[in-house]
Design a protein around this motif. Sequence first.
Motif, PDB file in Angstrom:
ATOM      1  N   TYR A 143      -4.672 -14.976  25.590  1.00  0.00           N
ATOM      2  CA  TYR A 143      -3.238 -15.257  25.502  1.00  0.00           C
ATOM      3  C   TYR A 143      -2.987 -16.712  25.098  1.00  0.00           C
ATOM      4  CZ  TYR A 143      -2.692 -10.788  27.937  1.00  0.00           C
ATOM      5  OH  TYR A 143      -2.743  -9.466  28.301  1.00  0.00           O
ATOM      6  N   ARG A 144      -3.774 -17.610  25.643  1.00  0.00           N
ATOM      7  CA  ARG A 144      -3.634 -19.026  25.275  1.00  0.00           C
ATOM      8  C   ARG A 144      -3.900 -19.200  23.774  1.00  0.00           C
ATOM      9  NH1 ARG A 144      -3.552 -23.907  27.735  1.00  0.00           N
ATOM     10  NH2 ARG A 144      -3.879 -22.964  29.770  1.00  0.00           N
ATOM     11  N   ASP A 145      -4.946 -18.560  23.270  1.00  0.00           N
ATOM     12  CA  ASP A 145      -5.273 -18.660  21.840  1.00  0.00           C
ATOM     13  C   ASP A 145      -4.136 -18.132  20.969  1.00  0.00           C
ATOM     14  OD1 ASP A 145      -7.725 -19.793  22.427  1.00  0.00           O
ATOM     15  OD2 ASP A 145      -8.863 -17.942  22.080  1.00  0.00           O
ATOM     16  N   ASP A 175       1.527 -21.862  17.203  1.00  0.00           N
ATOM     17  CA  ASP A 175       2.029 -23.233  17.342  1.00  0.00           C
ATOM     18  C   ASP A 175       2.830 -23.493  18.612  1.00  0.00           C
ATOM     19  OD1 ASP A 175       0.840 -24.113  14.948  1.00  0.00           O
ATOM     20  OD2 ASP A 175       2.527 -23.322  13.791  1.00  0.00           O
ATOM     21  N   TRP A 176       2.557 -22.722  19.672  1.00  0.00           N
ATOM     22  CA  TRP A 176       3.160 -23.002  20.966  1.00  0.00           C
ATOM     23  C   TRP A 176       2.179 -23.839  21.766  1.00  0.00           C
ATOM     24  CZ3 TRP A 176       8.008 -21.519  22.611  1.00  0.00           C
ATOM     25  CH2 TRP A 176       8.673 -20.566  21.832  1.00  0.00           C
ATOM     26  N   SER A 177       2.648 -24.924  22.360  1.00  0.00           N
ATOM     27  CA  SER A 177       1.826 -25.698  23.294  1.00  0.00           C
ATOM     28  C   SER A 177       1.911 -24.997  24.639  1.00  0.00           C
ATOM     29  CB  SER A 177       2.360 -27.123  23.433  1.00  0.00           C
ATOM     30  OG  SER A 177       2.271 -27.792  22.209  1.00  0.00           O
ATOM     31  N   VAL A 178       0.782 -24.940  25.336  1.00  0.00           N
ATOM     32  CA  VAL A 178       0.702 -24.224  26.609  1.00  0.00           C
ATOM     33  C   VAL A 178       0.327 -25.210  27.707  1.00  0.00           C
ATOM     34  CG1 VAL A 178      -0.457 -22.366  27.864  1.00  0.00           C
ATOM     35  CG2 VAL A 178      -0.074 -22.148  25.389  1.00  0.00           C
ATOM     36  N   ALA A 218       3.110 -17.189  35.599  1.00  0.00           N
ATOM     37  CA  ALA A 218       1.770 -16.900  35.091  1.00  0.00           C
ATOM     38  C   ALA A 218       1.361 -15.465  35.428  1.00  0.00           C
ATOM     39  CB  ALA A 218       0.760 -17.891  35.664  1.00  0.00           C
ATOM     40  N   GLU A 219       1.793 -14.995  36.597  1.00  0.00           N
ATOM     41  CA  GLU A 219       1.504 -13.612  36.972  1.00  0.00           C
ATOM     42  C   GLU A 219       2.391 -12.718  36.112  1.00  0.00           C
ATOM     43  OE1 GLU A 219       1.624 -10.801  40.920  1.00  0.00           O
ATOM     44  OE2 GLU A 219       1.360 -12.957  41.166  1.00  0.00           O
ATOM     45  N   ASN A 220       1.799 -11.707  35.513  1.00  0.00           N
ATOM     46  CA  ASN A 220       2.516 -10.825  34.574  1.00  0.00           C
ATOM     47  C   ASN A 220       3.051 -11.622  33.381  1.00  0.00           C
ATOM     48  OD1 ASN A 220       2.181  -8.497  36.279  1.00  0.00           O
ATOM     49  ND2 ASN A 220       3.826  -9.318  37.535  1.00  0.00           N
ATOM     50  N   PHE A 221       2.221 -12.520  32.891  1.00  0.00           N
ATOM     51  CA  PHE A 221       2.606 -13.454  31.834  1.00  0.00           C
ATOM     52  C   PHE A 221       3.233 -12.751  30.631  1.00  0.00           C
ATOM     53  CE2 PHE A 221       1.353 -15.777  27.928  1.00  0.00           C
ATOM     54  CZ  PHE A 221       2.142 -16.902  28.096  1.00  0.00           C
ATOM     55  N   VAL A 222       2.570 -11.717  30.120  1.00  0.00           N
ATOM     56  CA  VAL A 222       3.072 -11.044  28.917  1.00  0.00           C
ATOM     57  C   VAL A 222       4.436 -10.423  29.185  1.00  0.00           C
ATOM     58  CG1 VAL A 222       2.632  -9.204  27.242  1.00  0.00           C
ATOM     59  CG2 VAL A 222       0.755 -10.673  27.996  1.00  0.00           C
ATOM     60  N   ALA A 268       3.030 -10.444  19.635  1.00  0.00           N
ATOM     61  CA  ALA A 268       1.603 -10.767  19.515  1.00  0.00           C
ATOM     62  C   ALA A 268       0.901 -10.644  20.863  1.00  0.00           C
ATOM     63  CB  ALA A 268       1.423 -12.169  18.938  1.00  0.00           C
ATOM     64  N   LEU A 269       1.545 -11.128  21.912  1.00  0.00           N
ATOM     65  CA  LEU A 269       0.950 -11.030  23.252  1.00  0.00           C
ATOM     66  C   LEU A 269       0.862  -9.576  23.706  1.00  0.00           C
ATOM     67  CD1 LEU A 269       2.752 -14.051  24.949  1.00  0.00           C
ATOM     68  CD2 LEU A 269       0.307 -13.896  24.402  1.00  0.00           C
ATOM     69  N   PHE A 270       1.898  -8.811  23.438  1.00  0.00           N
ATOM     70  CA  PHE A 270       1.906  -7.401  23.828  1.00  0.00           C
ATOM     71  C   PHE A 270       0.814  -6.627  23.097  1.00  0.00           C
ATOM     72  CE2 PHE A 270       3.791  -3.049  23.507  1.00  0.00           C
ATOM     73  CZ  PHE A 270       3.621  -2.710  24.839  1.00  0.00           C
ATOM     74  N   GLU A 271       0.646  -6.893  21.806  1.00  0.00           N
ATOM     75  CA  GLU A 271      -0.429  -6.234  21.044  1.00  0.00           C
ATOM     76  C   GLU A 271      -1.791  -6.561  21.631  1.00  0.00           C
ATOM     77  OE1 GLU A 271      -0.013  -7.234  16.904  1.00  0.00           O
ATOM     78  OE2 GLU A 271       1.951  -6.257  16.778  1.00  0.00           O
ATOM     79  N   ALA A 272      -2.000  -7.812  22.011  1.00  0.00           N
ATOM     80  CA  ALA A 272      -3.276  -8.221  22.618  1.00  0.00           C
ATOM     81  C   ALA A 272      -3.457  -7.523  23.961  1.00  0.00           C
ATOM     82  CB  ALA A 272      -3.330  -9.724  22.786  1.00  0.00           C
TER      83      ALA A 272
END
Length: 110
Positions: free
Chosen positions: A5-7, A13-16, A42-46, A99-103
């Motif tokens: 998710y961080r990647d 181009d989002w800073s985390v 952070a819990e249930n991040f997506v 993108a996060l949901f697809e991952a």
Amino acid sequence: MNDIYRDICEKLDWSVTDTGDGNIELEKYSPAGEDFIITVGAENFVDNVKAYAASFDKDEHIEMWIEARRSGTRGVPSARELVEDAQAIDDMLRELACALFEAELEAVGA
């Protein structure tokens, strides 16, 4: 938050930043130069990012900046640019959420 998710965030181009209190801060500049920051659990991040993206109110965002300009905030763009920028922010959030949901789907083998 896991590395996948961080990647994804960083590739878009989002800073985390892990705030250390159970929240993740995501930051990205809009096309008009707004330093746009969201904070999600952070819990249930997506799910949290998806919910934020779904609830982003472009009109409210525009009104906030118009009111800021009326109150003397310098550097606020024109109304036309604010409208375009709010749409771009909405698009950035939706792109990230998708993108996060697809991952997440790939991770569970769906």
